[in-house]
Write a protein that holds these residues in place. Structure first.
Motif, mmCIF file in Angstrom:
data_model
loop_
_atom_site.group_PDB
_atom_site.id
_atom_site.type_symbol
_atom_site.label_atom_id
_atom_site.label_comp_id
_atom_site.label_asym_id
_atom_site.label_seq_id
_atom_site.Cartn_x
_atom_site.Cartn_y
_atom_site.Cartn_z
ATOM 1 N N LEU A 1 0.819 -1.207 0.000
ATOM 2 C CA LEU A 1 0.000 0.000 0.000
ATOM 3 C C LEU A 1 0.856 1.262 0.000
ATOM 4 C CD1 LEU A 1 -3.007 0.814 0.053
ATOM 5 C CD2 LEU A 1 -2.807 0.976 2.549
ATOM 6 N N ALA A 2 1.957 1.239 0.747
ATOM 7 C CA ALA A 2 2.823 2.417 0.819
ATOM 8 C C ALA A 2 3.439 2.764 -0.531
ATOM 9 C CB ALA A 2 3.921 2.185 1.850
ATOM 10 N N ARG A 3 3.558 1.803 -1.405
ATOM 11 C CA ARG A 3 4.054 2.038 -2.764
ATOM 12 C C ARG A 3 2.894 2.321 -3.721
ATOM 13 N NH1 ARG A 3 8.286 3.550 -6.128
ATOM 14 N NH2 ARG A 3 8.131 2.444 -8.116
ATOM 15 N N ARG A 4 1.772 1.636 -3.512
ATOM 16 C CA ARG A 4 0.622 1.793 -4.401
ATOM 17 C C ARG A 4 0.048 3.211 -4.360
ATOM 18 N NH1 ARG A 4 -4.413 -1.690 -2.711
ATOM 19 N NH2 ARG A 4 -2.939 -3.392 -3.099
ATOM 20 N N ASN A 5 -0.116 3.743 -3.155
ATOM 21 C CA ASN A 5 -0.777 5.037 -3.034
ATOM 22 C C ASN A 5 -0.039 6.177 -3.734
ATOM 23 O OD1 ASN A 5 -3.031 4.109 -1.704
ATOM 24 N ND2 ASN A 5 -2.235 4.494 0.344
ATOM 25 N N PRO A 6 1.273 6.305 -3.602
ATOM 26 C CA PRO A 6 1.955 7.376 -4.342
ATOM 27 C C PRO A 6 1.817 7.239 -5.859
ATOM 28 C CG PRO A 6 3.344 6.591 -2.562
ATOM 29 C CD PRO A 6 2.185 5.645 -2.648
ATOM 30 N N ILE A 7 1.742 6.011 -6.356
ATOM 31 C CA ILE A 7 1.534 5.822 -7.796
ATOM 32 C C ILE A 7 0.181 6.386 -8.204
ATOM 33 C CG2 ILE A 7 1.222 4.084 -9.604
ATOM 34 C CD1 ILE A 7 3.190 2.290 -8.068
ATOM 35 N N ILE A 8 -0.836 6.130 -7.379
ATOM 36 C CA ILE A 8 -2.175 6.661 -7.659
ATOM 37 C C ILE A 8 -2.162 8.182 -7.636
ATOM 38 C CG2 ILE A 8 -4.542 6.798 -6.782
ATOM 39 C CD1 ILE A 8 -4.093 3.930 -5.681
ATOM 40 N N SER A 9 -1.472 8.752 -6.668
ATOM 41 C CA SER A 9 -1.390 10.211 -6.575
ATOM 42 C C SER A 9 -0.767 10.810 -7.833
ATOM 43 C CB SER A 9 -0.576 10.612 -5.342
ATOM 44 O OG SER A 9 -0.382 12.011 -5.302
ATOM 45 N N PHE A 10 0.297 10.193 -8.334
ATOM 46 C CA PHE A 10 0.943 10.705 -9.546
ATOM 47 C C PHE A 10 -0.011 10.576 -10.732
ATOM 48 C CE2 PHE A 10 4.257 12.217 -12.079
ATOM 49 C CZ PHE A 10 5.394 12.447 -11.324
ATOM 50 N N ALA A 11 -0.722 9.442 -10.815
ATOM 51 C CA ALA A 11 -1.697 9.266 -11.892
ATOM 52 C C ALA A 11 -2.789 10.325 -11.815
ATOM 53 C CB ALA A 11 -2.304 7.868 -11.811
ATOM 54 N N ASN A 12 -3.277 10.581 -10.608
ATOM 55 C CA ASN A 12 -4.299 11.618 -10.442
ATOM 56 C C ASN A 12 -3.789 12.974 -10.918
ATOM 57 O OD1 ASN A 12 -6.160 9.830 -9.387
ATOM 58 N ND2 ASN A 12 -5.699 10.329 -7.253
ATOM 59 N N ASN A 13 -2.537 13.296 -10.569
ATOM 60 C CA ASN A 13 -1.975 14.584 -10.993
ATOM 61 C C ASN A 13 -1.926 14.697 -12.510
ATOM 62 O OD1 ASN A 13 -1.673 15.125 -8.291
ATOM 63 N ND2 ASN A 13 0.551 14.936 -8.265
ATOM 64 N N ASP A 14 -1.637 13.587 -13.188
ATOM 65 C CA ASP A 14 -1.658 13.601 -14.655
ATOM 66 C C ASP A 14 -3.043 13.983 -15.173
ATOM 67 O OD1 ASP A 14 1.011 12.903 -15.011
ATOM 68 O OD2 ASP A 14 0.609 10.760 -15.229
ATOM 69 N N LEU A 15 -4.082 13.367 -14.603
ATOM 70 C CA LEU A 15 -5.441 13.656 -15.048
ATOM 71 C C LEU A 15 -5.883 15.060 -14.639
ATOM 72 C CD1 LEU A 15 -5.367 10.553 -15.527
ATOM 73 C CD2 LEU A 15 -7.761 10.496 -14.816
ATOM 74 N N ILE A 16 -5.467 15.488 -13.441
ATOM 75 C CA ILE A 16 -5.833 16.836 -12.997
ATOM 76 C C ILE A 16 -5.247 17.881 -13.939
ATOM 77 C CG2 ILE A 16 -5.705 18.516 -11.114
ATOM 78 C CD1 ILE A 16 -5.285 16.106 -9.210
ATOM 79 N N TYR A 17 -4.017 17.649 -14.393
ATOM 80 C CA TYR A 17 -3.402 18.608 -15.309
ATOM 81 C C TYR A 17 -4.245 18.749 -16.567
ATOM 82 C CZ TYR A 17 0.088 21.036 -18.125
ATOM 83 O OH TYR A 17 0.735 21.965 -18.909
ATOM 84 N N ARG A 18 -4.639 17.628 -17.163
ATOM 85 C CA ARG A 18 -5.481 17.685 -18.357
ATOM 86 C C ARG A 18 -6.789 18.398 -18.049
ATOM 87 N NH1 ARG A 18 -6.088 17.761 -23.901
ATOM 88 N NH2 ARG A 18 -8.260 17.257 -24.348
ATOM 89 N N GLU A 19 -7.411 18.054 -16.920
ATOM 90 C CA GLU A 19 -8.681 18.655 -16.516
ATOM 91 C C GLU A 19 -8.580 20.173 -16.424
ATOM 92 O OE1 GLU A 19 -11.161 19.196 -12.350
ATOM 93 O OE2 GLU A 19 -9.359 17.954 -12.440
ATOM 94 N N GLN A 20 -7.553 20.649 -15.736
ATOM 95 C CA GLN A 20 -7.468 22.072 -15.432
ATOM 96 C C GLN A 20 -6.806 22.885 -16.540
ATOM 97 O OE1 GLN A 20 -8.849 23.630 -12.813
ATOM 98 N NE2 GLN A 20 -9.712 21.694 -12.102
ATOM 99 N N HIS A 21 -5.756 22.357 -17.128
ATOM 100 C CA HIS A 21 -4.989 23.130 -18.113
ATOM 101 C C HIS A 21 -5.700 23.219 -19.455
ATOM 102 C CE1 HIS A 21 -1.687 23.999 -21.001
ATOM 103 N NE2 HIS A 21 -1.210 24.719 -19.999
ATOM 104 N N ASP A 22 -6.327 22.122 -19.874
ATOM 105 C CA ASP A 22 -6.911 22.072 -21.214
ATOM 106 C C ASP A 22 -8.433 22.030 -21.214
ATOM 107 O OD1 ASP A 22 -4.279 21.933 -21.944
ATOM 108 O OD2 ASP A 22 -4.354 19.891 -22.712
#
Length: 422
Positions: free
Chosen positions: A300-321
């Protein structure tokens, strides 16, 4: 606030039907709060389906200590958009009713506080009578809306009661009203209300069509396979309409793996990948591949940061474009005020309510170490405009903090109706 543990779902999340986001987003007869209800409902379903990808136990338990995907968070955040739309509708009705009598200040004393009419005149003694009438009408309208169940729950009074914020906010509102279409106070406030409702609807639809539509396409691709794709297969096989740049998606994925344990994780994707320009769809593909990687990561300690990075990728698309054109359509639209100016008025009160914690922009601004652009007589939150990409990007990333601190409280999804309790 305590939350009851969800019961095991009757239908496993991984078997839920994929919402037809693309058809709903294209239905222009679906507008305002009605559109928002559909958006919120579909985000709740998508959030559950993706949680089953991220956490193999979610199908069985209906809850999770694994951090949620973008879609689960969006089911909560999008409710605030519906609440703003609902508040605008209720406030406009109240303003029209009270100003029809020609005595908005009397209505303020009657419906809000017997002393508030006099107090506002004392606080803002320098205002012209028309300005004071406009302010009184606005306060009547806002108060009426805030008493209507969930309306305006996405706006916190805590961010507005700082005298520095209140004074600058009132002046911005009055300046906006001077430029608003209409010949009466009610008509000008109506233009502000219409602009808020239209802006929220426009942004809601753009994000839903873009990110939600990408999810629909991805899940359709995923279920058509005999077995779930590996991250490498996602990067090599899955594309989105209008963008087929797998080399950028691969680079973004590799970048995430190299920096997933960084603290803080880097979010300056525009500088790291300048070739993205105004088409950050490769980040969405990279984020989806990271979701698949997270689901294959046992610790879990490794899984959660991966999810956070994935979310940031989607948030960038959501907000920037995706959402930016809703704030900056290029010109002031007929019957509206300037959307960017309106966003500056409401920005200090913005908040996102989850079950155990509510994120508030004014609290973020007060702890943000960024250098001031104005003097000490201006509150930090008043320096932000949510309609400006560079001013909301870091705060948007921060809004996910509460769901990472309390992941189990994300389930079940909230009510999709913004006029109902969460």
């Amino acid at each position: 606030m305590e939350t009851k543990a969800p019961e095991a779902p009757a239908v496993p999340a991984s078997s839920l039907p994929i919402p037809d986001v693309l058809a709903a987003a294209a239905d222009m007869s679906l507008r305002f709060v009605d559109l928002n209800r559909r958006v919120n409902s579909d985000y709740g379903v998508l959030g559950a389906i993706f949680q089953a990808i991220l956490d193999p136990d979610f199908d069985r338990t209906g809850t999770s200590q694994t951090w949620p995907s973008w879609f689960a968070f969006a089911a909560f955040a999008s409710r605030a958009i519906g609440q703003a739309q609902l508040g605008a509708e209720v406030a406009m009705k109240a303003a029209t009713e009270y100003t029809d009598s020609g005595d908005a200040e009397g209505a303020l004393a009657k419906h809000v506080s017997p002393h508030l009419g006099a107090l506002t005149r004392g606080w803002f003694a320098e205002l012209e009578s028309d300005d004071h009438r406009a302010l009184a009408t606005f306060l009547v309208a806002f108060h009426s809306a805030s008493r209507h169940r969930e309306a305006f729950s996405g706006v916190t009074l805590g961010g507005l009661v700082d005298p520095r914020t209140l004074v600058v906010g009132v002046q911005r509102l009055l300046d906006l009203l001077k430029s608003a279409p209409g010949t009466t106070t009610a008509e000008r406030l109506g233009s502000v209300s219409v602009t808020l409702r239209n802006t929220m609807t426009d942004g809601n639809r753009r994000i839903y069509r873009d990110i939600g539509g990408s999810a629909q396409r991805y899940l359709t691709y995923r279920r058509a396979r005999s077995a779930p794709p590996t991250p490498d297969e996602v990067l090599a096989e899955f594309t989105l309409p209008g963008s087929a740049r797998p080399e950028i998606a691969r680079a973004a994925y590799d970048f995430a793996l190299a920096h997933v344990t960084d603290s803080p994780r880097p979010i300056d994707f525009d500088k790291r990948f300048p070739e993205l320009g105004d088409d950050s769809l490769p980040l969405v593909v990279a984020g989806l591949a990271l979701y698949e990687l997270a689901g294959r990561t046992a610790e879990l300690a490794r899984r959660n940061p991966i999810i956070s990075f994935a979310n940031n990728d989607l948030i960038y698309r959501e907000q920037h474009d995706a959402v930016q054109p809703a704030f900056t359509p290029g010109s002031t639209l007929p019957g509206e005020v300037d959307r960017l100016s309106l966003m500056q008025v409401i920005t200090p009160g913005l908040e996102v309510a989850l079950r155990l914690e509510t994120w508030k922009l004014w609290e973020y601004a007060d702890r943000n170490p960024a250098l001031r652009t104005a003097g000490l007589l201006t509150s930090r939150v008043s320096e932000y405009n949510w309609g400006v990409w560079s001013e909301r990007w870091a705060p948007v990333i921060d809004t996910f903090g509460p769901c990472y601190r309390n992941p189990a409280a994300m389930w079940p999804p909230p009510s999709p109706d913004p006029d109902a309790p969460m």
